[in-house]
Design an enzyme around this catalytic site. Structure first.
Site, PDB file in Angstrom:
ATOM      1  N   ASP A 214      17.064 -49.546 -26.286  1.00  0.00           N
ATOM      2  CA  ASP A 214      17.010 -48.436 -25.325  1.00  0.00           C
ATOM      3  C   ASP A 214      17.125 -48.939 -23.885  1.00  0.00           C
ATOM      4  O   ASP A 214      16.676 -50.043 -23.566  1.00  0.00           O
ATOM      5  CB  ASP A 214      15.687 -47.677 -25.516  1.00  0.00           C
TER       6      ASP A 214
ATOM      7  N   ASN B 262      21.036 -38.014 -30.978  1.00  0.00           N
ATOM      8  CA  ASN B 262      21.919 -38.389 -29.863  1.00  0.00           C
ATOM      9  C   ASN B 262      23.161 -37.498 -29.748  1.00  0.00           C
ATOM     10  O   ASN B 262      23.872 -37.546 -28.738  1.00  0.00           O
ATOM     11  CB  ASN B 262      22.324 -39.863 -29.948  1.00  0.00           C
TER      12      ASN B 262
HETATM   13  C1  IPE Z   1      16.582 -43.967 -29.365  1.00  0.00           C
HETATM   14  O1  IPE Z   1      16.815 -43.904 -27.999  1.00  0.00           O
HETATM   15  C2  IPE Z   1      17.888 -44.006 -30.102  1.00  0.00           C
HETATM   16  C3  IPE Z   1      18.666 -45.235 -29.973  1.00  0.00           C
HETATM   17  C4  IPE Z   1      18.302 -46.318 -29.320  1.00  0.00           C
HETATM   18  C5  IPE Z   1      19.926 -45.224 -30.646  1.00  0.00           C
HETATM   19  P1  IPE Z   1      16.827 -42.515 -27.227  1.00  0.00           P
HETATM   20  O2  IPE Z   1      17.068 -42.831 -25.797  1.00  0.00           O
HETATM   21  O3  IPE Z   1      17.780 -41.590 -27.877  1.00  0.00           O
HETATM   22  O4  IPE Z   1      15.351 -41.997 -27.476  1.00  0.00           O
HETATM   23  P2  IPE Z   1      14.522 -40.857 -26.726  1.00  0.00           P
HETATM   24  O5  IPE Z   1      15.367 -39.633 -26.737  1.00  0.00           O
HETATM   25  O6  IPE Z   1      14.261 -41.335 -25.340  1.00  0.00           O
HETATM   26  O7  IPE Z   1      13.269 -40.727 -27.517  1.00  0.00           O
HETATM   27  C1  IPE Z   2      20.143 -46.446 -25.731  1.00  0.00           C
HETATM   28  O1  IPE Z   2      20.214 -46.331 -24.355  1.00  0.00           O
HETATM   29  C2  IPE Z   2      21.478 -46.319 -26.392  1.00  0.00           C
HETATM   30  C3  IPE Z   2      21.649 -45.079 -27.154  1.00  0.00           C
HETATM   31  C4  IPE Z   2      20.741 -44.193 -27.377  1.00  0.00           C
HETATM   32  C5  IPE Z   2      22.956 -44.860 -27.727  1.00  0.00           C
HETATM   33  P1  IPE Z   2      20.143 -44.931 -23.656  1.00  0.00           P
HETATM   34  O2  IPE Z   2      21.518 -44.368 -23.545  1.00  0.00           O
HETATM   35  O3  IPE Z   2      19.149 -44.037 -24.310  1.00  0.00           O
HETATM   36  O4  IPE Z   2      19.642 -45.353 -22.222  1.00  0.00           O
HETATM   37  P2  IPE Z   2      18.556 -44.619 -21.336  1.00  0.00           P
HETATM   38  O5  IPE Z   2      17.298 -44.502 -22.148  1.00  0.00           O
HETATM   39  O6  IPE Z   2      19.122 -43.285 -20.981  1.00  0.00           O
HETATM   40  O7  IPE Z   2      18.397 -45.508 -20.151  1.00  0.00           O
HETATM   41 MG    MG Z   3      17.125 -43.774 -24.060  1.00  0.00          MG
END
Ligand code: IPE
Ligand code: IPE
Ligand code: MG
Length: 246
Positions: free
Chosen positions: A25, A73
């Site tokens: 993340d 997502n």
């Molecule tokens: C979790 O990250 C999913 C992945 C890393 C693929 P998110 O960024 O989607 O999680 P939330 O929404 O902050 O809980």
């Molecule tokens: C995790 O990084 C990757 C995916 C969920 C695909 P994020 O895209 O959630 O990055 P932040 O949390 O918005 O910084």
């Molecule tokens: Mg995230």
């Protein structure tokens, strides 16, 4: 160096985790902090994933589950979703020399039927191409949700039962487990989440029952080899009870 010897040397303990799961993340925040589009963060996240896969293999981790795209997502903008799917179709198979060099077998968990056809094709091709590599199994959790996996497992179990004419015993944990996406892979010992949040976000809910949790404030694109080794060392100092008394 591979196997137990490497696990002992690098982790400083034979208690290195067999299976590590990572909630990667922070890609979006990494890019935003540099006035770049969120998608640049995902691109950079790919490089971090390669560094960490290599480090995990060197540390003797045998299974690495990478949370790449959750069932939630899809709620992101169409452009971001398209970019992420494009990363899979554009890079997954191209990384063959990396899999070969490191000894990576790629497998997938998640709801494959709801992924774009091009992504499905890419996944099955890379799984076939890498099935002979045996240093580390990298499980790409793509369109993965823990609840979705459990529901699909229940439905598979019901479908199997319908095919059988004999009277069926009650459902057991072992019986349900057999219908999960990757029943042959042991439960994760260690779950890492980068990016500062402290939650599971629907990752490996069944399998995480007794996983140790490790949270890092560092954003995923900044992760490197030493971060993984530090998490593995930290795990080596944990005392696991599994409900018993030591
Ligand atoms: C979790 O990250 C999913 C992945 C890393 C693929 P998110 O960024 O989607 O999680 P939330 O929404 O902050 O809980
Ligand atoms: C995790 O990084 C990757 C995916 C969920 C695909 P994020 O895209 O959630 O990055 P932040 O949390 O918005 O910084
Ligand atoms: Mg995230």
């Amino acid at each position: 160096m591979a196997g137990d010897a490497a696990r002992e040397t690098i982790a400083g303990s034979v208690n290195a985790p067999l299976h590590v799961g990572i909630i990667m993340d922070g890609n979006g925040r990494w890019a935003t902090a540099r006035s770049m589009p969120r998608t640049s963060g995902h691109q950079e996240g790919l490089e971090a994933a390669k560094r960490v896969v290599r480090a995990a293999a060197d540390a003797g981790v045998r299974y690495l589950s990478l949370f790449a795209f959750s069932t939630e997502n899809w709620n992101r903008t169409a452009d971001e979703v398209k970019f992420l799917m494009g990363l899979v179709t554009g890079y997954l198979r191209k990384e063959y020399p990396f899999y070969q060099e490191v000894g990576v077998r790629v497998v997938h968990s998640g709801n494959v039927k709801r992924l774009p056809r091009a992504v499905q094709r890419e996944l099955s091709a890379v799984m076939k191409d890498t099935q002979q590599f045996d240093r580390i199994v990298v499980n790409l959790a793509l369109n993965y949700g823990g609840r979705d996996e459990i529901v699909r497992a229940v439905n598979r179990l019901l479908a199997d039962r319908q095919k059988s004419s004999t009277e069926q015993p009650r459902v057991t944990e072992a019986g349900l487990r057999k219908h999960l996406d990757l029943p042959q892979i042991p439960d994760p010992d260690l779950i890492i989440r980068t990016g500062g949040e402290q939650r599971l976000s629907n990752f490996l809910l069944w399998e995480c029952a007794y996983a140790e949790l490790y949270f890092s404030d560092k954003l995923w694109p900044d992760w490197d080899r030493d971060d993984l080794l530090q998490a593995v060392r930290d795990y080596g100092c944990r005392k696991r009870n599994f409900g018993g008394v030591r």
